[in-house]
Structure formats: C-alpha cells, structure tokens
Write a protein that holds these residues in place. Structure first.
Motif: not given
Length: 445
Positions: A172-174, A324-327, A358-362, A384-385
């Motif tokens: 999930s999230g990939t 990271a740069d993309f998001f 994965n990417l969704r979380e990033l 986040p903590e």
C-alpha cells in the motif's frame, strides 16, 4: 533549451542531479573526469559548465583554466564541500562565475544556474522564462535511477504499447495507480479516457450499477440514467484498484464482461460493445486467494496476462532525494509556498526511517512539513513525532569521533563489509569520495 556540461565523478549523484536539471528544462550531458570534459567541450558547445572541484584526474581549477583559455565565453560554476570554500573563492578570482557548497538545496542550484545564464544572455533568458511560466506544467512521475526503478520502467515500456491486461501488485502506498497511468500514457490509447475505480469502496449490491450502469427507474433510488465505468472507459483504459476486494458474484460479472466485451446496463435490453484496456491492482496475493477459494482462478489468469510488482520505498532509497524534491515541489504548488529544501538533520531522519506507508506516507509527511514551516528550510520540529522516536530506537551509525581512531574505523568497516567501499562509506556515514580521500591519506587503497 540551454545545455549544461556536468563534470562529476560520483555516478549516482551525477545521475540524480542530471535528472533534476532535465526536469527543469535543461539539456544535460555528463563527464566523469577532466579529460572527457575537455573532449566534450571540443566537440560540442555548451551554455554552462557545472563541475566538481575534486576530479579523479585533476581538479575544477585546472578545468577552469583550460575552459578560460579555449572557451572564454562559457560560464563555469564550481561544486565544493564546505572545507573547500576558500579554494572556490580563489577560483572565482580566476574567472569562475560562482560556486555552490555541498550539500545544497535544489532551488539554490537553479538560482546559481539561472544567474550564470542570465549574466550571459539576459534578454534571451527573460524570453525563455516568460514562455516557461506560461506553459509550465508539473510532472506527475519520477523515473528514478535505482535498479528497482529501472526494472519497473523497463516493464512499463515493454507492456504499454500492447493491449495486454496488466496486474499490478505491491505494498500500500507504492504508487500502483501512478504505474497504471504511466502504462496508459505510453499506450496507443493515451488520448482516450483513463477511468480509475476503487473496488474496495464499492458495496457488493451496487457493483453491477457502478461497472455497467443503469436506466432510470430500474431499481429503488435509480432517479436517472447512469453510465457505468466500462462504458465511460470505452476506447481507453479501465483501472480497477484493489480488485481482490470484489465479491465472488462480482468476479463472475467482471469475467463475463471481459470475455464478451459487451455490457448491459441494469434495466436495459440493449448490450453495449466496449473496447477497453484493463489494468488491475492489488496489495494482496491473488495467487494465494485463488488457492483459498476466495478469487476465481479463470478471472485471475485473465487479469494476469502480464504482471508488474511495484517496489517499496525502502527498495528505492537511491531515488529518495528525487522523490523528496518532487513532493516538495508539489506541496509548494498546492499550498502556495516556496520552501527551498530540507535541513541536513531532516534528510538524515528521512533516510533512517522505515517508511511503512511508502511514497504516500512520504508525500503526506512533506506536505504537512511544508504547511508547518515558516522559514525557507524544513526542520525537524515540522516532522511527526514518530521520526524522533524511530531514530532514538536505532543503533547509531559509526562516525569519525577523533582524528586518532579514523584509520582503525575505516579498516574495521572495510573488513565488516568485505572491502566493499560503497557499503563501508554508508556504515561510516560519510560519502564515497570522503572515504577514497581517507584511504589515500592513510595509504589504505
């Protein structure tokens, strides 16, 4: 399109920087040493040379002197470490346009390049910028340079031009829907509809209506005609996400529609011919579901003409800076902000984190951080903590603590990883270039 010659011997870093610059409408060629850079300069013309100060067969100063002797009009920008700034200042006195210290933020790179080109041809650059601002569009994918990403992109390129049904699997999230859209956009159907359906969100009782449509009055609540997903995707691509969530009865209906390439809306006596390319996705193991009797074997084989597994983020860490740069760019645009990058501490936390989402979380973490950041750089307090907690629970990496034990640490690290210098550098938490310099300093190479 302005052309840049990038002179950098770190292959991974140079490829990431090359892709970053190409995304911002620059044409980039790479030379891994001074000799090849000079050969390229003799055979082609460039608008800018972007070179590292340290090269395997010389240094950026020597390359600068050659460029100023033979190609005086080409601006040169040097990449340095913080310890080399004084040397870079001397280089500017010898004709370098500017220098930039590593690690640097993406926007800092663009600003230096922009200034160098603007100083050379201000009117032409202004025209180019106006054209870009009028036609600017944000890319929706990152190709990646890791082995896992290259394999994924190769598979997409192979299957996209065909009409084969594709089954996409992955955690999930990939980014399974992103892969589906990439297949569609590289296919002969790219100018036709792409219809995405979340099968997990469709109640069993409404699946027939959602897929095939219905006529007004055909059942309670049918207050108007409805076009089903199959008909809406006619001529294009139908993407069924989480297809494993379909009930057994819905699986039978889907199989029949795929076999006959016809659908009949509820309450209608007429069949509608459909020409679709089907792509499905799941984070479940459908092969096991078939064995357990939860998924029809005949439907599984029809969906699985070609399978693609999307790698998790932890398998694509060589692409992390690109993602990271993309998001960050995406979050800046969505939130109307102008954050320029991440602090070194944040990047360290990011790379130590396991990223279960994965990417969704990033994407979500970066968007949240952009919203909370009031300065130009994202700092730890905007995360986040769980990031601080995860780092504190990990065994800290080996680092150079004093000058006296550097050599022993290097020898120990090399022994631990079987003399693999790339892995040793990671273990020591330093760059490969720094490791090579230390090996030379201690006569260990």
């Amino acid at each position: 399109m302005k052309s840049i010659l990038l002179v950098e011997d770190d292959i991974t870093f140079s490829e990431m920087l090359k892709q970053f610059l190409e995304r911002h409408d620059y044409k980039v060629q790479v030379a891994f040493n001074m000799e090849k850079a000079v050969l390229k300069l003799k055979s082609e013309s460039y608008d800018l040379v972007f070179t590292d100060l340290r090269l395997p067969d010389g240094d950026g100063i020597s390359l600068l002197k050659k460029i100023k002797t033979l190609y005086y009009q080409v601006p040169v920008v040097l990449m340095t470490s913080y310890a080399e700034v004084s040397t870079a200042v001397q280089a500017m006195k010898q004709g370098a346009f500017d220098y930039i210290s590593k690690p640097f933020n993406p926007d800092e790179v663009l600003e230096v390049i922009h200034n160098a080109l603007e100083d050379q041809l201000p009117e032409e650059i202004e025209i180019l910028e106006n054209n870009l601002s009028e036609n600017k569009s944000t890319p929706d994918t990152v190709a990646g340079i890791s082995g896992a990403s290259k394999t994924l992109n190769d598979y997409i390129g192979l299957v996209a031009p065909t009409n084969m049904t594709v089954l996409i699997s992955g955690e999930s999230g990939t980014g399974k829907e992103v892969v589906a859209r990439m297949i569609h956009n590289q296919s002969n159907r790219k100018h036709q509809p792409f219809v995405a359906v979340d099968c997990g969100a469709i109640p069993k009782e409404l699946a027939s209506s959602e897929f095939f449509g219905h006529k007004k009055g055909s059942f309670t609540g049918a207050i108007s005609d409805k076009t089903g997903h199959f008909e809406a995707a006619n001529g294009g691509t139908l993407f069924l996400d989480e297809v494993g969530n379909l009930s057994y009865d819905n699986q039978i209906q889907l199989l029949r529609a795929l076999q006959e390439r016809k659908v009949k809306p509820i309450g209608s006596n007429e069949e509608i011919k459909v020409d679709i390319r089907l792509i499905t996705a799941t984070n479940e193991n459908l092969f096991e579901a078939v064995g357990n009797g939860d998924f029809r074997e005949d439907l599984f084989h029809r969906l699985n003409e070609f399978s693609i597994k999307v790698p998790s983020l932890k398998d694509r860490m060589d692409d992390f800076v690109l993602f990271a740069d993309f998001f960050l760019d995406m979050a800046n645009e969505q939130l109307n902000k102008s954050i320029v990058g991440f602090s070194k501490e944040v990047m360290t936390l990011f790379q130590q984190y396991s990223w279960p989402g994965n990417l969704r979380e990033l994407s979500n973490v970066i968007k949240r951080a952009v919203l909370l950041t009031q300065d130009q750089v994202i700092e730890k307090h905007s995360l986040p903590e769980e990031f601080g907690k995860e780092q504190s629970s990990q065994i800290p990496p080996k680092t150079f603590s004093t000058k006296e034990n550097e050599k022993e640490l290097i020898v120990s690290a090399l022994k631990e990883v079987g003399n693999n210098k790339t892995q040793a550098a990671k273990l020591l938490n330093i760059t490969r270039k720094t490791l090579y310099n230390k090996l030379k300093e201690y006569n260990l190479s």
